[in-house]
Design a protein around this motif. Structure first.
Motif, short mmCIF file in Angstrom:
data_model
loop_
_atom_site.label_atom_id
_atom_site.label_comp_id
_atom_site.label_asym_id
_atom_site.label_seq_id
_atom_site.Cartn_x
_atom_site.Cartn_y
_atom_site.Cartn_z
N ALA A 93 -16.30 61.80 -2.35
CA ALA A 93 -15.53 62.81 -1.74
C ALA A 93 -15.94 63.76 -0.52
O ALA A 93 -15.17 64.30 0.18
N MET A 94 -17.20 63.31 0.01
CA MET A 94 -17.52 63.84 1.09
C MET A 94 -17.96 63.09 2.29
O MET A 94 -17.44 63.09 3.33
N LEU A 95 -18.80 61.87 1.97
CA LEU A 95 -19.10 60.84 3.10
C LEU A 95 -18.00 60.17 3.29
O LEU A 95 -17.48 59.71 4.42
N ALA A 96 -17.07 59.69 2.33
CA ALA A 96 -15.98 58.65 2.47
C ALA A 96 -15.19 59.15 3.33
O ALA A 96 -14.43 58.40 4.54
N PRO A 97 -14.64 60.36 3.29
CA PRO A 97 -13.45 60.78 4.28
C PRO A 97 -14.01 60.95 5.84
O PRO A 97 -13.20 60.65 6.78
N VAL A 98 -15.20 61.23 5.85
CA VAL A 98 -15.99 60.97 7.09
C VAL A 98 -15.94 59.79 7.64
O VAL A 98 -15.72 59.29 8.98
N LEU A 99 -16.36 58.53 7.03
CA LEU A 99 -16.21 57.38 7.30
C LEU A 99 -14.94 56.92 7.65
O LEU A 99 -14.54 56.08 8.64
N GLN A 100 -13.81 57.27 6.76
CA GLN A 100 -12.64 56.74 7.07
C GLN A 100 -12.13 57.20 8.34
O GLN A 100 -11.17 56.43 9.04
N LYS A 101 -12.49 58.32 8.78
CA LYS A 101 -11.86 58.77 10.02
C LYS A 101 -12.62 58.72 11.16
O LYS A 101 -12.06 58.40 12.31
N PHE A 102 -14.04 58.89 10.98
CA PHE A 102 -14.86 58.56 12.11
C PHE A 102 -15.65 57.34 12.16
O PHE A 102 -16.26 57.08 13.34
N GLY A 103 -15.94 56.60 11.06
CA GLY A 103 -16.99 55.44 10.93
C GLY A 103 -16.31 54.32 11.72
O GLY A 103 -15.23 54.15 12.08
N SER A 104 -17.26 53.50 12.18
CA SER A 104 -16.97 52.12 12.72
C SER A 104 -16.08 51.34 11.56
O SER A 104 -16.39 51.49 10.44
N LYS A 105 -15.43 50.19 12.22
CA LYS A 105 -14.95 49.26 11.03
C LYS A 105 -16.15 48.48 10.30
O LYS A 105 -15.78 48.35 9.05
N GLU A 106 -17.36 48.36 11.10
CA GLU A 106 -18.10 47.61 10.24
C GLU A 106 -18.74 48.88 9.18
O GLU A 106 -19.09 48.15 7.94
N GLN A 107 -18.97 50.08 9.41
CA GLN A 107 -19.36 50.98 8.34
C GLN A 107 -18.41 51.18 7.26
O GLN A 107 -18.69 51.14 6.32
N GLN A 108 -17.25 51.18 7.71
CA GLN A 108 -16.17 51.29 6.38
C GLN A 108 -16.13 50.02 5.68
O GLN A 108 -16.11 50.45 4.54
N ASP A 109 -16.30 49.00 6.30
CA ASP A 109 -16.24 47.50 5.46
C ASP A 109 -17.28 47.36 4.54
O ASP A 109 -17.34 46.92 3.48
N TYR A 110 -18.38 47.84 4.94
CA TYR A 110 -19.84 48.09 4.17
C TYR A 110 -19.83 48.87 3.07
O TYR A 110 -20.13 48.82 2.09
N TYR A 111 -19.56 50.25 3.58
CA TYR A 111 -20.18 51.32 2.70
C TYR A 111 -19.03 51.59 1.72
O TYR A 111 -19.38 52.10 0.81
N LEU A 112 -17.70 51.61 2.25
CA LEU A 112 -16.67 51.97 1.17
C LEU A 112 -16.68 51.48 -0.06
O LEU A 112 -16.57 51.92 -1.21
N PRO A 113 -16.71 50.12 0.12
CA PRO A 113 -16.76 49.27 -1.25
C PRO A 113 -17.87 49.45 -2.12
O PRO A 113 -17.77 49.55 -3.21
N ARG A 114 -19.10 49.69 -1.57
CA ARG A 114 -20.25 50.14 -2.18
C ARG A 114 -20.28 51.41 -2.97
O ARG A 114 -20.92 51.58 -4.06
N ILE A 115 -19.47 52.32 -2.39
CA ILE A 115 -19.52 53.75 -2.84
C ILE A 115 -18.50 53.41 -4.18
O ILE A 115 -19.07 54.03 -5.26
N LEU A 116 -17.42 52.82 -4.04
CA LEU A 116 -16.61 52.38 -5.19
C LEU A 116 -17.17 51.63 -6.27
O LEU A 116 -17.21 52.08 -7.51
N ASN A 117 -18.05 50.78 -6.15
CA ASN A 117 -18.81 49.84 -6.98
C ASN A 117 -19.96 50.51 -7.40
O ASN A 117 -20.36 49.97 -8.53
N GLY A 118 -20.36 51.58 -7.12
CA GLY A 118 -21.54 52.31 -7.55
C GLY A 118 -22.84 51.62 -6.79
O GLY A 118 -23.99 51.88 -7.62
N ASP A 119 -22.80 50.82 -5.99
CA ASP A 119 -24.01 50.04 -5.48
C ASP A 119 -24.95 51.26 -4.58
O ASP A 119 -25.99 51.15 -4.43
N ASP A 120 -24.18 52.24 -4.25
CA ASP A 120 -24.95 53.12 -3.40
C ASP A 120 -24.95 54.56 -4.01
O ASP A 120 -23.49 54.84 -4.51
#
Length: 396
Positions: A95-122
């Protein structure tokens, strides 16, 4: 915005109730209701259950794997989860980092971190507050100095919630010490396993290890872990904080807490009369219920705007102030309602070989009361929020 439930809303509520009845582990719900300590495994288990259902990220756009619910659906879900005793999902990644990455993050950051947030890897934690830089966040002193392909980070963060479980931390760091306070800050993503990071526990008033100090000594962070532009971190921080403050309002938790107070107040007291018949107590209860109903309506309006692409503005500060006041008032009413059974340290009565003292509902009351003193401070103290509201609405 129509605030009446339509047939689709009613059907969704029934779907949520059925899901919670079937999938919410009973032992986890029991812990939540008696304010027992949830383990990391408990929180990860519920995270995985919601992710499997596709309900973990209700605010995320579908293109990032979210549910993209409307405001009413989100309100219904939070209300039913609180009533059922579902754990609060750890918000830092979702609820906090993800909106920032979705709006301001690079495509590489979105592709790497967002799935890991959902999967619980991070498991993410938040590196904002420092000694001397809490609500006055722009005065932070943690430094990040560019050295080739890395930043070298030195400094300290404090009140880092659940940092003992985290493998990642998003941090505000000062990258230009000569710039004006708010113009020399950057937003970094840091692996907690990097050499030079030390996590030290802070034990709270209720005896729980919930928050920490995090120390950085010559920590090397790859430059690609910078979100957005260097020295533009304050913009991203403000965007994140508006989402955080909206969440702190805690409408669902307040509604569940109010229902609990009503049940206690309707129980027969030693005097033979239910507390609800006391005019003074009943008046306080009625006032907080009216305030909560008004706040719930405002919360849905603000969520609707956010889903239309508008970041919450000063309204998030209003929700933060009013929401925390309401939750603390409910905690105080519960403490008064259970009287002498509101023990300062209920863990002594519910752990080990000790039998609970008083009715079952009394044990968690003091723990909630003491722990939630923090609500009016974190996320920017209520005094600071009132200043923001006055400046925006009244000029100056």
């Amino acid at each position: 915005m129509d605030l009446n439930w339509n047939p689709e809303d009613i059907a969704f509520r029934e779907e949520v109730r059925a899901f919670l009845d079937e999938k919410l582990p009973k032992e986890i719900a029991a812990k939540v209701k008696r304010r027992g300590d949830l383990t990391k495994a408990d929180m990860e288990r519920w995270h995985a259950i919601l992710n499997e259902k596709g309900w973990l990220a209700p605010n995320w756009p579908k293109k990032f794997g979210g549910a993209e619910w409307n405001a009413v659906q989100k309100h219904i879900f939070e209300e039913e989860c609180a009533r059922a005793g579902a754990p609060r999902i750890v918000p830092f990644g979702l609820a906090m980092l993800a909106p920032v990455l979705q709006k301001f993050g690079s495509k590489e950051q979105q592709d790497y971190y967002l799935p890991r947030i959902l999967n619980g890897d991070d498991w993410w934690c938040q590196g904002y507050s420092e000694p001397g830089a809490g609500s006055d966040l722009a005065s932070l002193k943690t430094r990040a100095v560019r050295d080739g392909d890395h930043y070298i980070v030195n400094g300290q963060k404090t009140w880092t919630t659940l940092g003992q479980h985290a493998n990642m931390i998003f941090c505000l760091v000062r990258t230009d010490p000569d710039a004006k306070q708010q113009e020399g800050i950057s937003f970094l993503l840091i692996d907690m396993n990097t050499p030079g990071i030390e996590v030290r526990p802070i034990i709270l008033l209720d005896g729980v290890h919930e928050v920490n100090e995090v120390w950085f000594t010559d920590v090397k962070v790859p430059v690609e872990n910078l979100v957005g532009e260097e020295n533009k971190g304050w913009t991203y921080a403000k965007y994140l904080l508006t989402h955080e403050r909206t969440g702190i309002a805690g409408v669902g938790f307040s509604q569940a807490g109010l229902e609990s107070v009503k049940r206690i107040a309707k129980a027969e007291q030693a005097s033979g009369k239910p507390l609800i018949q006391n005019p003074h107590f009943a008046a306080r209860l009625a006032k907080v219920e009216i305030d909560l109903m008004a706040m719930a309506t405002s919360n849905m309006r603000i969520i609707s705007r956010a889903q239309a692409g508008q970041a919450p503005g000063v309204e998030s500060s209003m929700l933060k102030v009013k929401g925390t006041i309401i939750r603390q008032e409910i905690n105080d009413l519960a403490r008064r309602a259970v009287g002498p059974y509101a023990m300062p340290f209920p863990s002594e009565a519910v752990e080990g070989d000790n039998d609970p003292i008083g009715p079952d509902y009394a044990g968690p009351v003091s723990s909630a009361y003491f722990n939630n003193r923090k609500l009016s401070i974190f996320g920017g103290s209520n005094e600071i929020q009132r200043g923001i509201i006055a400046k925006v609405k009244m000029g100056g």
